[in-house]
Design a protein around this motif. Structure first.
Motif, short mmCIF file in Angstrom:
data_model
loop_
_atom_site.label_atom_id
_atom_site.label_comp_id
_atom_site.label_asym_id
_atom_site.label_seq_id
_atom_site.Cartn_x
_atom_site.Cartn_y
_atom_site.Cartn_z
N GLU A 1 0.82 -1.21 0.00
CA GLU A 1 0.00 0.00 0.00
C GLU A 1 0.86 1.26 0.00
O GLU A 1 1.96 1.26 0.53
CB GLU A 1 -0.84 0.05 1.28
CG GLU A 1 -1.95 -0.97 1.34
CD GLU A 1 -2.78 -0.78 2.60
OE1 GLU A 1 -3.98 -0.96 2.51
OE2 GLU A 1 -2.21 -0.45 3.66
N VAL A 2 0.30 2.30 -0.56
CA VAL A 2 0.90 3.62 -0.44
C VAL A 2 -0.15 4.49 0.23
O VAL A 2 -1.30 4.52 -0.20
CB VAL A 2 1.27 4.20 -1.83
CG1 VAL A 2 1.71 5.65 -1.70
CG2 VAL A 2 2.36 3.37 -2.48
N MET A 3 0.25 5.15 1.31
CA MET A 3 -0.70 6.02 2.01
C MET A 3 -0.34 7.47 1.73
O MET A 3 0.79 7.89 1.97
CB MET A 3 -0.66 5.74 3.50
CG MET A 3 -1.12 4.34 3.80
SD MET A 3 -1.66 4.15 5.46
CE MET A 3 -1.80 2.37 5.51
N ASN A 4 -1.29 8.19 1.19
CA ASN A 4 -1.06 9.59 0.86
C ASN A 4 -1.80 10.50 1.83
O ASN A 4 -2.98 10.26 2.10
CB ASN A 4 -1.54 9.88 -0.57
CG ASN A 4 -0.79 9.04 -1.59
OD1 ASN A 4 0.43 8.97 -1.55
ND2 ASN A 4 -1.53 8.39 -2.47
N SER B 1 -7.30 12.05 2.59
CA SER B 1 -6.16 11.13 2.54
C SER B 1 -6.58 9.83 1.87
O SER B 1 -7.76 9.46 1.90
CB SER B 1 -5.63 10.85 3.95
OG SER B 1 -6.64 10.29 4.74
N SER B 2 -5.62 9.16 1.26
CA SER B 2 -5.97 7.93 0.56
C SER B 2 -4.95 6.84 0.82
O SER B 2 -3.80 7.12 1.15
CB SER B 2 -6.04 8.20 -0.95
OG SER B 2 -4.78 8.65 -1.40
N ARG B 3 -5.41 5.63 0.72
CA ARG B 3 -4.51 4.47 0.77
C ARG B 3 -4.74 3.70 -0.53
O ARG B 3 -5.86 3.32 -0.83
CB ARG B 3 -4.74 3.63 2.02
CG ARG B 3 -6.11 3.02 2.11
CD ARG B 3 -6.39 2.41 3.46
NE ARG B 3 -5.40 1.46 3.91
CZ ARG B 3 -5.52 0.74 5.03
NH1 ARG B 3 -6.61 0.87 5.78
NH2 ARG B 3 -4.59 -0.09 5.39
N PRO C 1 3.36 10.42 8.16
CA PRO C 1 4.07 9.81 7.02
C PRO C 1 5.43 10.43 6.81
O PRO C 1 5.75 10.95 5.76
CB PRO C 1 3.12 10.10 5.85
CG PRO C 1 2.39 11.32 6.24
CD PRO C 1 2.31 11.33 7.75
N PHE D 1 7.82 9.41 3.80
CA PHE D 1 7.78 10.04 2.48
C PHE D 1 8.82 11.15 2.41
O PHE D 1 9.52 11.30 1.43
CB PHE D 1 6.39 10.64 2.22
CG PHE D 1 5.34 9.58 2.02
CD1 PHE D 1 5.43 8.69 0.98
CD2 PHE D 1 4.28 9.49 2.89
CE1 PHE D 1 4.47 7.72 0.79
CE2 PHE D 1 3.33 8.52 2.72
CZ PHE D 1 3.41 7.63 1.67
N TYR E 1 -7.18 2.74 10.48
CA TYR E 1 -6.86 3.73 9.45
C TYR E 1 -7.55 5.04 9.75
O TYR E 1 -8.78 5.10 9.83
CB TYR E 1 -7.25 3.23 8.06
CG TYR E 1 -6.87 4.22 6.97
CD1 TYR E 1 -5.54 4.39 6.61
CD2 TYR E 1 -7.83 5.00 6.35
CE1 TYR E 1 -5.17 5.32 5.65
CE2 TYR E 1 -7.47 5.93 5.38
CZ TYR E 1 -6.15 6.08 5.04
OH TYR E 1 -5.79 7.01 4.09
N TYR E 2 -6.75 6.08 9.94
CA TYR E 2 -7.26 7.43 10.21
C TYR E 2 -7.41 8.17 8.88
O TYR E 2 -6.44 8.31 8.13
CB TYR E 2 -6.27 8.17 11.12
CG TYR E 2 -6.60 9.62 11.33
CD1 TYR E 2 -7.50 10.02 12.31
CD2 TYR E 2 -6.00 10.60 10.55
CE1 TYR E 2 -7.80 11.35 12.50
CE2 TYR E 2 -6.30 11.94 10.73
CZ TYR E 2 -7.20 12.31 11.71
OH TYR E 2 -7.50 13.63 11.89
N THR E 3 -8.61 8.61 8.58
CA THR E 3 -8.86 9.36 7.33
C THR E 3 -8.69 10.84 7.61
O THR E 3 -9.40 11.41 8.44
CB THR E 3 -10.29 9.08 6.82
OG1 THR E 3 -10.45 7.66 6.69
CG2 THR E 3 -10.52 9.75 5.47
N ASP E 4 -7.73 11.43 6.92
CA ASP E 4 -7.45 12.85 7.11
C ASP E 4 -8.23 13.65 6.06
O ASP E 4 -8.25 13.28 4.89
CB ASP E 4 -5.94 13.06 6.95
CG ASP E 4 -5.53 14.48 7.26
OD1 ASP E 4 -6.26 15.16 8.00
OD2 ASP E 4 -4.48 14.92 6.74
N VAL E 5 -8.87 14.73 6.49
CA VAL E 5 -9.61 15.57 5.55
C VAL E 5 -9.02 16.98 5.61
O VAL E 5 -8.94 17.56 6.69
CB VAL E 5 -11.12 15.61 5.90
CG1 VAL E 5 -11.87 16.48 4.90
CG2 VAL E 5 -11.70 14.21 5.91
N ASN F 1 -2.62 3.44 9.69
CA ASN F 1 -1.68 4.54 9.92
C ASN F 1 -1.86 5.14 11.31
O ASN F 1 -1.34 6.22 11.59
CB ASN F 1 -1.87 5.63 8.85
CG ASN F 1 -3.27 6.21 8.86
OD1 ASN F 1 -4.14 5.72 9.60
ND2 ASN F 1 -3.51 7.21 8.07
#
Lengths: 131, 369
Positions: A94-97, A109-111, B8, B11, B54-58, B346
């Protein structure tokens, strides 16, 4: 109505991600991975007499497909029969953005799954493991 | 409940990398001879067994302040149910496995390897547990071992990652690699020795979805959203919307990782957590055994090597030394015949009892100042 705009952008982002998830992957032709071939199998002999087999398939591939490829390669490497199979890694890469900045809108955000890997050892009948 | 978000950073680091070198740093034979009998310190654990999610960031900042606020609100709604679920599970786990138990168990495994000093080898002369909240900073002339314990998003697998480092003020690190230009900053400083040891438990089988399981899932979603008084979120509230969305998902014909975790976390906690504790013991034995082996190994890893199989146990669990990439030289213990892929999201939820324990240590540290 900027919050509305942000919410709309979020909705569109969500829909795009959903559509991506629905995309049906092309079936992968059975064969070795090469410079121009991203998906398939790769193997190498090990000092203990066994072989390491790695299968790489598109991200949304089911385990059953990957396992079928893995077992097929194991059978090819062991024409006299397989003594033991040890599949030790089943991993969806996976790549998490992070959420991007979107002018006048909202980013989420996306995975993204980039591939499915199945890896393990095969030992052929009649080959005594070293050590 | 509080969640620690893993940023992250990788990156950013990856973007700056020029010539990659493995994380593992072996000692030279001269260093091994010089060190001999060495103290080992288990760094006190402050996370217990965490539950990944999984934490969804907005990010609504593009639409100005109003967008930023809207983004935060939407983010809170989207994350409410998964965060509550992970937090609740982490709290259940923390009641069964405490950081003190984790520290003691790992220390015992290292103590079992204590032996009399002998020539041309590093031995563990003394094993201690160090609470970094009370005594911050790196220890000199001591092998330090810090650990992370995480259940996968679907709770099928426990992952234990240990990092071992050794620093000695009298012996600075000298990179064994050559670089076209100047050595990067990452290869100019840091510990003399470093390696990573990762243990993946035998995965629990994922349950098959039945109408009864769906009903249990709906009840579990509701339970996870109750406040301390046992009341469900008020209709119309963000958390209510999140709960209804999760209930809708629970009633479909797909079992997501988060939903699966509801059942599998309980499997780990059966018999006062016996299955979980058993895997932790195995993980600790693996870490201690291979840390001692590795600190006495001088081979320099290359990012272009191949994996080596080191051990196959009677249950076909394997121990490999990775051969390629930044993880080259690190050790991985994996169960045999794994099935569905496990992911670790994450974010990691930490249990209430663990948070209280850490708060207590922080208070103690303040008093001691």
């Amino acid at each position: 109505m900027r919050p509305k705009l942000a919410a709309d952008a979020l909705l569109v982002s969500g829909m795009l991600l959903s559509l991506q998830a629905c995309a049906t992957p092309e079936p992968v032709a059975y064969g070795p991975i090469g410079e121009a071939v991203r998906y398939g199998y790769k193997d190498r002999p090990n000092p203990d007499g066994g072989h390491t087999i790695l299968v790489v398939l598109p991200p949304q591939s089911p385990l059953s497909d990957a396992r079928a490829y893995w077992d097929r390669r194991a059978d090819e490497l062991c024409p006299g029969g397989v003594a033991k199979r040890i599949v030790f890694r089943s991993e969806r890469k996976e790549v998490m953005n992070p959420a991007p900045y979107t002018q006048y809108g909202a980013g989420i955000s996306s995975r993204i799954a980039t591939g499915y890997e199945l890896e393990g050892y095969v030992y052929c009948k009649g080959v005594a493991p070293a050590g | 409940m509080r969640a620690f978000i893993v940023l992250p950073l990788c990156f950013v680091l990856a973007a700056c990398a020029t010539e990659p070198t493995p994380t593992a740093r072996p000692l030279s034979q001269a260093n091994i001879d010089a060190l001999g009998a060495t103290r080992a310190s288990i760094t006190g654990d402050y996370g217990g067994v965490g539950k990944s999610w999984y934490y969804t960031d907005v990010n609504g900042a593009g639409a100005g302040l109003a967008g930023l606020v809207a983004g935060l609100i939407v983010g809170a709604v989207v994350n409410a149910a998964p965060s509550h679920r992970a937090g609740r599970q982490a709290t259940e786990i923390a009641q069964v496995v405490t950081p003190e138990e984790l520290n003691e168990s790992l220390a015992a495994k290292f103590k079992a390897l204590e032996q009399a000093p002998h020539d041309h080898a590093i031995t563990f002369s003394d094993v201690v547990v160090t609470q970094k909240l009370l005594a911050p900073g790196e220890l000199d002339d001591t092998l330090e071992i810090s650990t992370n314990y995480t259940l996968s998003e679907d709770s099928s697998v426990l992952r234990v990652v240990a990092t071992a480092t050794y620093k000695n003020a009298a012996i600075p690190y000298k990179t064994p690699y050559s670089f076209k230009k100047q050595a990067p900053a990452s290869e100019s400083t840091g510990p003399l020795y470093r390696n990573v040891f990762t243990y993946y438990s035998t995965p629990l089988p994922v349950p098959v979805l039945t109408p009864e399981l769906k009903a249990r899932l709906v009840a579990s979603v509701q339970d996870s959203m109750r406040n301390e008084a046992g009341a469900l979120p008020a209709e119309g509230a963000g958390e209510y919307k999140s709960m209804m969305h999760e209930i809708e998902l629970a009633q479909d014909d797909k079992l997501t990782g988060g939903e699966t975790s509801v059942f599998l976390t309980r499997e780990w906690l059966k018999n006062h957590g016996a299955p979980l504790k058993q895997e932790i013991e195995k993980a600790h034995a693996f870490i201690a055994k291979y840390a001692l082996l590795d600190i006495n190994r001088t081979a320099i890893p290359s990012v272009e090597g191949t994996d080596e199989l080191l051990e196959t146990t009677s249950d076909d669990r394997t121990v490999r030394r990775l051969g390629a990439g930044p993880q080259a030289g690190s050790y991985v213990s994996s169960a045999a015949n794994v099935v569905a892929p496990a992911t670790y999201g994450n974010a990691v939820a930490v249990g209430k009892a663990t948070e209280d324990y850490v708060s207590g240590l922080k208070r103690q540290a303040k008093k001691e100042k």
